[in-house]
Motif scaffolding. Sequence first.
Motif, short mmCIF file in Angstrom:
data_model
loop_
_atom_site.label_atom_id
_atom_site.label_comp_id
_atom_site.label_asym_id
_atom_site.label_seq_id
_atom_site.Cartn_x
_atom_site.Cartn_y
_atom_site.Cartn_z
N GLY A 15 -4.37 9.21 8.69
CA GLY A 15 -4.08 7.80 8.49
C GLY A 15 -5.33 6.94 8.50
N ILE A 16 -6.26 7.27 9.36
CA ILE A 16 -7.52 6.52 9.41
C ILE A 16 -8.33 6.78 8.15
CG2 ILE A 16 -9.74 6.37 10.61
CD1 ILE A 16 -8.23 6.81 13.23
N ARG A 17 -8.35 8.03 7.68
CA ARG A 17 -9.10 8.35 6.46
C ARG A 17 -8.45 7.71 5.24
NH1 ARG A 17 -8.69 13.79 5.50
NH2 ARG A 17 -7.25 14.19 7.23
N ALA A 115 0.39 13.86 7.22
CA ALA A 115 0.40 12.78 6.23
C ALA A 115 -0.50 11.64 6.65
CB ALA A 115 1.83 12.27 6.03
N GLY A 116 -1.05 10.93 5.65
CA GLY A 116 -1.89 9.77 5.91
C GLY A 116 -1.16 8.46 5.70
N ALA A 117 -0.10 8.47 4.88
CA ALA A 117 0.64 7.25 4.58
C ALA A 117 2.05 7.65 4.13
CB ALA A 117 -0.06 6.45 3.48
N VAL A 118 2.97 6.70 4.24
CA VAL A 118 4.35 6.90 3.80
C VAL A 118 4.84 5.61 3.16
CG1 VAL A 118 5.43 6.18 5.97
CG2 VAL A 118 6.63 7.78 4.47
N HIS A 119 5.71 5.73 2.16
CA HIS A 119 6.37 4.52 1.68
C HIS A 119 7.88 4.65 1.83
CE1 HIS A 119 7.87 5.92 -2.26
NE2 HIS A 119 6.67 6.40 -2.55
N LEU A 120 8.49 3.54 2.19
CA LEU A 120 9.93 3.40 2.34
C LEU A 120 10.45 2.46 1.26
CD1 LEU A 120 10.07 2.72 6.18
CD2 LEU A 120 10.99 4.74 5.05
N GLU A 121 11.66 2.70 0.78
CA GLU A 121 12.21 1.85 -0.26
C GLU A 121 13.48 1.16 0.21
OE1 GLU A 121 14.58 4.98 -3.08
OE2 GLU A 121 12.47 5.42 -2.67
N ASP A 122 13.79 0.03 -0.43
CA ASP A 122 14.93 -0.76 0.01
C ASP A 122 16.19 -0.50 -0.82
OD1 ASP A 122 14.03 -1.99 -2.31
OD2 ASP A 122 13.64 -3.94 -1.39
N ARG A 154 4.61 4.97 14.31
CA ARG A 154 3.39 5.57 13.78
C ARG A 154 2.24 5.48 14.79
NH1 ARG A 154 0.59 1.61 10.31
NH2 ARG A 154 0.21 -0.22 11.63
N ARG A 155 1.34 6.42 14.64
CA ARG A 155 0.09 6.36 15.40
C ARG A 155 -1.00 5.77 14.51
NH1 ARG A 155 2.59 11.28 16.70
NH2 ARG A 155 3.13 11.50 18.91
N ASN A 156 -1.29 6.46 13.40
CA ASN A 156 -2.29 5.97 12.44
C ASN A 156 -1.76 5.87 11.03
OD1 ASN A 156 -4.76 6.07 14.30
ND2 ASN A 156 -4.03 8.18 14.45
N LEU A 157 -0.54 6.33 10.81
CA LEU A 157 0.05 6.40 9.48
C LEU A 157 0.09 5.01 8.84
CD1 LEU A 157 1.50 8.82 7.92
CD2 LEU A 157 3.63 7.68 8.58
N VAL A 158 -0.32 4.92 7.58
CA VAL A 158 -0.23 3.68 6.82
C VAL A 158 1.20 3.54 6.30
CG1 VAL A 158 -1.05 2.43 4.78
CG2 VAL A 158 -2.67 3.74 6.20
N VAL A 159 1.83 2.40 6.55
CA VAL A 159 3.22 2.16 6.17
C VAL A 159 3.26 1.23 4.96
CG1 VAL A 159 5.45 1.22 6.89
CG2 VAL A 159 4.03 2.49 8.54
N ILE A 160 3.83 1.73 3.87
CA ILE A 160 3.95 0.97 2.62
C ILE A 160 5.43 0.70 2.35
CG2 ILE A 160 3.49 0.97 0.14
CD1 ILE A 160 1.15 2.91 0.72
N ALA A 161 5.78 -0.55 2.12
CA ALA A 161 7.16 -0.91 1.82
C ALA A 161 7.33 -1.05 0.32
CB ALA A 161 7.52 -2.22 2.53
N ARG A 162 8.29 -0.33 -0.21
CA ARG A 162 8.61 -0.41 -1.64
C ARG A 162 9.83 -1.30 -1.83
NH1 ARG A 162 10.57 4.77 -5.34
NH2 ARG A 162 12.40 3.73 -6.18
#
Length: 307
Positions: A15-17, A115-122, A154-162
């Motif tokens: 996540g940091i990277r 994983a470094g990031a995740v996206h969630l969708e609405d 999350r600890r470091n995971l980047v959270v992206i909202a779709r």
Amino acid sequence: MPYIIADDLPDQPAGIRFRALLDRPQILRMPGAHLGIAALLAKKAGFEALYMSGAAMSATMGLPDLGMITVDDVAWHIRQVVRASALPVLVDGDTGYGEALNVMHMVRCFEEAGAGAVHLEDQLLPKKCGHLNDKKLAGADEMCAKVAAARRARRNLVVIARTDAVASEGMDAAVDRAKRYLDAGADAIFPEALVTADMFREFAARMPGVKLLANMTEFGRTPFFTAEEFQAMGYAMVIWPVSHLRIAARAMEDLYTAIAREGGTHTCVDRMQTRTQLYETINYHAYESLDASLIATVVPEAMPQGS
């Protein structure tokens, strides 16, 4: 060079990277790569981060992209991609596999898998590809609860909202939803299925200072744009989610057709990766050298000819 068993792992969490790559001025390019060998080939081509598509993972399992795969299915794919390449990956989290508690479980599982990031969708289940018709949207409050849950877990995971709201509710509603998702804790926004350059520019103009993700999928609603064009329109990330699967599936279809028609693979050899090239890709000899009990493999230089 792929990471092998005896190598040191990266000294920072994924996540940091991922965040460091995202903070650079140039757009972050992420081709789809949901299998270990795909990750190695993408890394060899120079990519620094990868995308893992739920549609690609589902299709690989012989399933449609309707939210049918599980957290464990996806975590299995994450582990092999991260083990093979050590690159930070953005993972498709679909609708979060349930409600807030399920989202928290997903985030922990994905981050533990590397994983470094995740996206969630609405969307609501059964969800659909963002470029298809008749998508059913969750309420904004429900989506905000999921985003907040992901942020908390999350600890470091980047959270992206779709948000898939543009197609059914319009630009104003999509922008309003995106702002609410940011307030709930999202690090970035993914506006799905925009259909013109003007729409991409408008969304970006109305979200100043926000990291935005563009989706360049083939056979969808979005026209073809390059990474540089997306950057000029105000986007910080771009994915090509299923391109690798489409190329591979077409090649496999051609192969099976040739075997059925001609009784062998002899007309397809010139389109194959050679044994030497495959072994170079997976770093075969480096693994072999780790075990002194193995005799070094000698790769055949050419195929024997039939009598």
